[in-house]
Design an enzyme around this catalytic site. Structure first.
Site, PDB file in Angstrom:
ATOM      1  N   CYS A 383      -9.602 -21.031 -10.459  1.00 22.50           N
ATOM      2  CA  CYS A 383      -9.843 -22.323 -11.097  1.00 22.50           C
ATOM      3  C   CYS A 383     -10.732 -23.206 -10.211  1.00 22.50           C
ATOM      4  O   CYS A 383     -11.920 -22.935 -10.114  1.00 22.50           O
ATOM      5  CB  CYS A 383      -8.525 -22.985 -11.478  1.00 22.50           C
ATOM      6  SG  CYS A 383      -8.741 -24.058 -12.906  1.00 22.50           S
ATOM      7  N   HIS A 509      -5.921 -19.061 -14.749  1.00 22.11           N
ATOM      8  CA  HIS A 509      -4.882 -18.882 -13.717  1.00 22.11           C
ATOM      9  C   HIS A 509      -4.175 -17.535 -13.899  1.00 22.11           C
ATOM     10  O   HIS A 509      -3.134 -17.482 -14.563  1.00 22.11           O
ATOM     11  CB  HIS A 509      -3.849 -20.004 -13.822  1.00 22.11           C
ATOM     12  CG  HIS A 509      -4.372 -21.335 -13.410  1.00 22.11           C
ATOM     13  ND1 HIS A 509      -4.246 -21.815 -12.125  1.00 22.11           N
ATOM     14  CD2 HIS A 509      -5.042 -22.280 -14.098  1.00 22.11           C
ATOM     15  CE1 HIS A 509      -4.802 -23.008 -12.049  1.00 22.11           C
ATOM     16  NE2 HIS A 509      -5.297 -23.320 -13.231  1.00 22.11           N
ATOM     17  N   GLU A 511      -2.372 -16.069 -11.918  1.00 17.58           N
ATOM     18  CA  GLU A 511      -1.064 -16.058 -11.236  1.00 17.58           C
ATOM     19  C   GLU A 511       0.099 -16.343 -12.180  1.00 17.58           C
ATOM     20  O   GLU A 511       1.234 -15.985 -11.891  1.00 17.58           O
ATOM     21  CB  GLU A 511      -1.054 -17.037 -10.063  1.00 17.58           C
ATOM     22  CG  GLU A 511      -1.056 -18.524 -10.405  1.00 17.58           C
ATOM     23  CD  GLU A 511      -2.448 -19.117 -10.634  1.00 17.58           C
ATOM     24  OE1 GLU A 511      -3.395 -18.341 -10.940  1.00 17.58           O
ATOM     25  OE2 GLU A 511      -2.588 -20.351 -10.529  1.00 17.58           O
TER      26      GLU A 511
HETATM   27  N1  GLN Z   1      -9.900 -29.806 -11.100  1.00 18.27           N
HETATM   28  C1  GLN Z   1     -10.515 -28.725 -11.794  1.00 18.27           C
HETATM   29  C2  GLN Z   1     -10.616 -28.994 -13.283  1.00 18.27           C
HETATM   30  O1  GLN Z   1      -9.919 -29.828 -13.799  1.00 18.27           O
HETATM   31  C3  GLN Z   1      -9.766 -27.438 -11.531  1.00 18.27           C
HETATM   32  C4  GLN Z   1      -8.357 -27.450 -12.033  1.00 18.27           C
HETATM   33  C5  GLN Z   1      -7.504 -26.366 -11.432  1.00 18.27           C
HETATM   34  O2  GLN Z   1      -7.815 -25.807 -10.395  1.00 18.27           O
HETATM   35  N2  GLN Z   1      -6.385 -26.068 -12.047  1.00 18.27           N
HETATM   36  O3  GLN Z   1     -11.377 -28.377 -13.955  1.00 18.27           O
END
Ligand code: GLN
Length: 543
Positions: A383, A509, A511
């Site tokens: 992410c 994600h 995970e």
């Molecule tokens: N802050 C980034 C976004 O909102 C990544 C979010 C995250 O890593 N979950 O796109």
């Protein structure tokens, strides 16, 4: 519908005794006997969901397939059961009150005085039974957050009392306590357990089974004593001894016959034995590794170990799958810069850059990524980690000076990570993140297509910003390729480097999807690449 049995797990004496793990272990044992089981967490805080909770205070926010931002215990439930959970599996006091207040405003209560009993408790009971009624589970295990005696958990305990009263023979109360060992006296002490059960009794709930967390084995005398003072059979006093890994707990609970006690008390057959074959194989691999690697987890919430819980557990699953012990060091991204990366990261076999929000520590993440890219070290960006990899490549390879995500720098001349136009409109109205599961089409011939062995996957999201497709051609021409695309919105989901042993960034994600019986292929691939990297490094050193 009527066949669903409800098991309530409460905790006393102290927090952090592992109610989530005990609930998940019991669920695993029942599942391994062929029952359908789900687990639910009731959280006594006023936040409507944990999405806005600070990870320092509360650990990671877990995301379900249907996009609910939930307590991290739901992660344990999924990792143990390998069955997805949903919004209904996590309910907070805030949500209960919100629903009741909305009903009151709509006039649903026809002018009645709205009170904790019966209105709040009815709403709690409704939420407990939603899962059983809707999905036809044999068992719904409801874990009640907090410790008995807390003001916040009283309405939940009252709801348990009512359900036990209203559904005789269908409900069971399991209470987890601590039996401390007093070194000076050389003895295990049962008094805190007695007091805790007394507190529960004050609210009208008699526990049926008492699980005792302890660092030393409970002998028969101690079991008898707890049984006598707490009105349970001595076979219902279950020892939960400290384990080397949480994954041993289902096996320990099987040996203590927790599941047998539960079935016996609910008048269900114990004929079918639990089959933990695959589970035991996993635990064996976990405890008998043939290799070991060191992974740097670069993030900014490093002080609290639960802040990256699902990533840590995914690395454990991937380690076992590779028969490899994974040593994870969390490194604060604020402590890293282009000058010191070599020094701080040189001993690692793989670098994982974590998700996150906000500007703090961002430059350190970018430095770590540059180091991984330039030195051929396996890199996995999740992410925000993927977004940083895009920024790093933009700045240092494409020469886009000042490239950034508009989350960090709204005025950047090169907004390589940006918000989609449609999303901007929603955000202005207060709606926010892309949450939950989305499809990702895997591009043939890429490394991830080898890893996944599938043309399409679905993965969970929790973010606002996206790769800016305006720059895609330039990135691809320079060797950073889009390897996964959201087919309906044409969003880049995965980026990988062509000329690098293993460099993958994912917008989603992974995970949240890794479980014991189904470790996530990207984590498995990352650990595999780290092992290879380590072997190569050693060969180069020894020649
Ligand atoms: N802050 C980034 C976004 O909102 C990544 C979010 C995250 O890593 N979950 O796109």
């Amino acid at each position: 519908m009527a066949k669903t049995r409800y098991i309530f797990v409460t905790g006393g004496v102290s927090s952090s005794l592992g109610k989530g793990i005990i609930s998940a272990s019991l669920a695993k044992l029942l599942q391994s006997r062929g029952f359908s089981v789900t687990i639910q967490k009731l959280d006594p805080y006023i936040n409507v969901d944990p999405g806005t909770l600070n990870p320092y205070e509360h650990g990671e926010c877990y995301v379900t397939e249907d996009g609910a931002e939930t307590d991290l215990d739901l992660g344990h439930y999924e990792r143990f059961l390998n069955v997805p959970t949903s919004q209904a599996n996590n309910v907070t006091t805030g949500r209960i009150y919100q629903t009741v207040i909305e009903k009151e405003r709509r006039g649903d209560y026809l002018g009645e005085t709205v009170q904790v009993i019966p209105h709040i408790t009815d709403e709690i009971k409704r939420n407990i039974q939603i899962l059983g009624n809707k999905y036809d589970f044999d068992f719904v295990i409801t874990e009640i957050g907090g410790t008995v005696g807390d003001i916040e958990s009283l309405p939940y305990i009252e709801a348990v009392r009512q359900m036990k009263w209203e559904m005789p023979g269908k409900c069971l109360s399991v209470h987890l306590t601590l039996v401390p060992y007093l070194a000076a006296a050389g003895e295990l002490k049962t008094k805190p357990t007695q007091h805790s059960v007394k507190t529960l009794l004050e609210s009208g709930v008699q526990p049926d089974i008492i699980v005792c967390r302890t660092e030393k084995h409970l002998n028969q005398n101690i079991r008898n004593k707890i049984a006598l003072f707490c009105n349970v059979e001595s076979t219902s006093v279950i020892e939960s001894i400290d384990a080397r890994t949480i994954y041993e707990v289902p096996i320990l609970m099987r040996d203590e016959k927790l599941d047998v006690e539960v079935l016996r008390k609910l008048n269900l057959s114990t004929d079918r034995q639990p089959d933990l074959g695959r589970w035991e194989e996993f635990v064996y691999r976990l405890k008998n590794p043939k290799e070991e690697v060191r992974i740097a987890l670069v993030g900014k919430y490093v002080e609290l170990k639960d802040a990256y819980k699902s990533i840590q557990e995914s690395l454990v699953h991937a380690g076992a799958s590779n028969e490899c012990k994974v040593h994870v060091s969390t490194i604060h991204s604020e402590s890293l810069n282009d000058e010191n990366c070599m020094d701080k990261l040189k001993g690692f076999d793989g670098i994982l850059v974590a998700p996150g929000f906000g500007h703090r520590g961002i430059e350190g993440k970018i430095s770590a990524i540059r180091y991984a890219r330039e030195n051929g070290i396996p890199f996995f960006g999740i992410c925000l980690g993927m977004q940083c990899a895009v920024v790093e490549f933009g700045r240092n390879v494409l020469g886009l000076e000042g490239a950034h995500s508009t989350e960090m720098d709204a005025e950047t001349p090169y907004p390589v990570i940006d918000m989609m136009e449609e999303q901007k409109k929603i955000t202005n109205k207060g709606g926010t993140m892309r949450l939950g599961v989305y499809t990702c089409r895997i591009i043939k011939g890429t490394r991830v297509s080898d890893i996944y062995q599938q043309d399409e996957v679905s993965e969970r999201h929790r973010h606002r910003y996206e790769f800016n497709n305006f720059y895609l051609k330039d990135y691809e021409a320079a060797g950073m390729k889009a390897a996964g695309i959201n087919p309906t919105q044409d969003l880049v989901e995965i980026m990988e480097l062509v000329d690098h042993p293993w460099f993958i960034g994912v917008q989603f994600h992974p995970e949240y999807r890794s479980t014991v019986v189904s470790p996530h292929p990207l984590f498995v691939g990352f650990i595999g690449a780290s092992i290879k990297h380590k072997q190569l490094r050693h060969m180069t050193v020894s020649h």
